[in-house]
Enzyme design. Structure first.
Site, PDB file in Angstrom:
ATOM      1  CB  ALA A 115      13.220 -34.910   2.785  1.00 55.61           C
ATOM      2  CD  GLU A 118      -1.523  -2.386   1.868  1.00 55.14           C
ATOM      3  OE1 GLU A 118      -2.377  -3.136   2.380  1.00 55.14           O
ATOM      4  OE2 GLU A 118      -0.292  -2.624   1.925  1.00 55.14           O
TER       5      GLU A 118
END
EC number: 1.1.1.193
Length: 419
Positions: free
Chosen positions: A301, A44
């Site tokens: 993993a 913004e």
């Protein structure tokens, strides 16, 4: 809003969502802004600054933003206050902010007399940040999984040797990535096999030299990394310290760390005695860590992938074949093609400085893939709910450690941690 979404894609995934903003002037002119990373203006104020530079009257303009303007004081002030102070009469929002610490911007704007519309291009905005939204809904950090392997998916040769499969350029990239995250996570099996430091070392640091000295944060609930100064190895009066942001080292698993290991001697190391990836991640989020890098081993993993908590996959593939070596993944839980965990390329910026090998004229011989889940369901969990967990087994294997408006003429700075 289409212009705002296009601007958002110029940001970097991680602890922060991809956010873009567009200012629509009365004459139809559109200028945009986006969030580039921690410590930089949010989308913004970035768009408001561009509008002012273009001579646009903000008091007669509409601002479109892809995520609800924030109301909290972080490294920057509340975006809602800036919009109100600028006299913007109307704000259009794609998606409400699910983060309780930042939400409430729409209500704040309405209370100040600003017209607020919501839900414009909501599905597109949700798709852009689907994994970040899921991480917030599950009360866990955003997760990047890095794997380094051979062409045939091996992370070590048959005799266990693994240093080094990938090139110096790829390893330099990993250290830059480590400096951008809040924590680096390995399994206790990898901790025993490789004795890693899990530090972010500058490219100029020679192998075997001492890592950066760091201290434990004072707060018992916030384990945020610290930025240290590392002397540059280049001589001369112009030498300046090279800032390196250190991640928190994390070991996950039931085994004790070796007393003389690097991780055991590091007072900042967090050892989570669990085999539940989601529980481990939620504990790290409670400590204030918002983006973690999982580096191995094969069982860890596989468990994180099986649990569906990997938001980004970075795969480094070296041009070699190792045959009967150690596979990069174990216990993935896939028994038939229909159960495959599919990924697609992520075309947003990597947020990691480009690197080259010592033979710069030849470039990096490795192939680096940045991927995101191919199917990303919208989060169904409400804040505070506990999603289903998946545990990983005890044995672990070792692993090697745009719109048409005028573009921003300045290069985007390297993002670090947090918003």
């Amino acid at each position: 809003m289409d212009a705002a979404l296009a601007a958002a894609r110029r940001g970097v995934r991680g602890a922060n969502p991809l956010v873009g903003a567009a200012v629509l002037a009365p004459d139809g002119t559109i200028v945009t802004g986006h969030h580039r990373g921690a410590g930089t203006p949010h989308a913004e104020p970035d768009a408001l600054a561009a509008a002012r530079a273009a001579g646009i009257d903000l008091t007669a303009s509409v601002v479109c933003v892809t995520l609800e303007p924030c109301t909290h004081h972080g490294r920057t002030g509340p975006c809602t206050d800036l919009l109100i102070e600028a006299g913007v009469p109307e704000v259009v929002v794609a998606v409400a902010d699910p983060n309780p610490s930042a939400a409430g911007g729409c209500a704040r704007l309405r209370d100040a007399g600003v017209t607020v519309r919501t839900g414009v291009r909501e599905s597109e905005a949700r798709a852009l940040n689907a994994r970040w939204l899921q991480a917030v809904g599950e009360r866990r950090p955003y997760v990047t999984l890095k794997m380094a392997q051979s062409l045939d998916g091996r992370i070590a040769a048959a005799d266990g040797t693994s240093q080094w499969i990938t090139s110096p350029a790829s390893r330099e990239r990993v250290h830059t990535l480590r400096a951008r995250v809040d924590a680096v996570v390995v399994g206790t099996g990898t901790a025993h096999a490789d004795d890693p430091r899990l530090t972010a070392r500058p490219a100029s640091e020679a192998p075997g030299s001492n890592p950066v000295a760091v201290t434990r944060p004072d707060s018992g609930t916030q384990s945020n990394p610290h930025t240290q100064s590392v002397p540059d190895t280049q001589p001369g009066p112009a030498t300046q310290p090279v800032p390196v942001t250190q991640p928190v080292p994390v070991a996950v698993g039931m085994r004790d760390l070796a007393p003389d290991s690097h991780l055991a001697r590091d007072p900042r190391t967090v050892h989570l005695r669990t085999r539940d990836p989601l529980a481990a991640l939620q504990t790290l989020r409670e400590r204030g860590l918002e983006h973690v890098l999982v580096e191995g081993g094969a069982h860890l993993a596989g468990a994180f992938l099986r649990a569906g908590v990997v938001d980004e996959l970075e795969l480094h593939i070296a041009p070699m074949l190792l045959g009967d070596g150690l596979p990069g993944l174990a216990d993935l839980g896939v028994s038939t093609l229909a159960e495959a965990i599919r990924w697609i390329p992520d075309d947003t910026p990597a947020g990691v400085s480009p690197v080259s090998s010592p033979d710069s004229h030849r470039g990096n011989p490795d192939t680096i893939l940045r991927l995101r889940p191919a199917e990303t369901p919208e989060p169904t969990q409400t804040p505070g709910a506990t999603p289903t967990s998946v545990s990983f087994p005890a044995p672990e294997a070792a692993e090697t450690p745009e719109p048409t408006q005028t573009p921003d003429p300045t290069p985007a700075p390297e993002p670090t941690k947090g918003r």
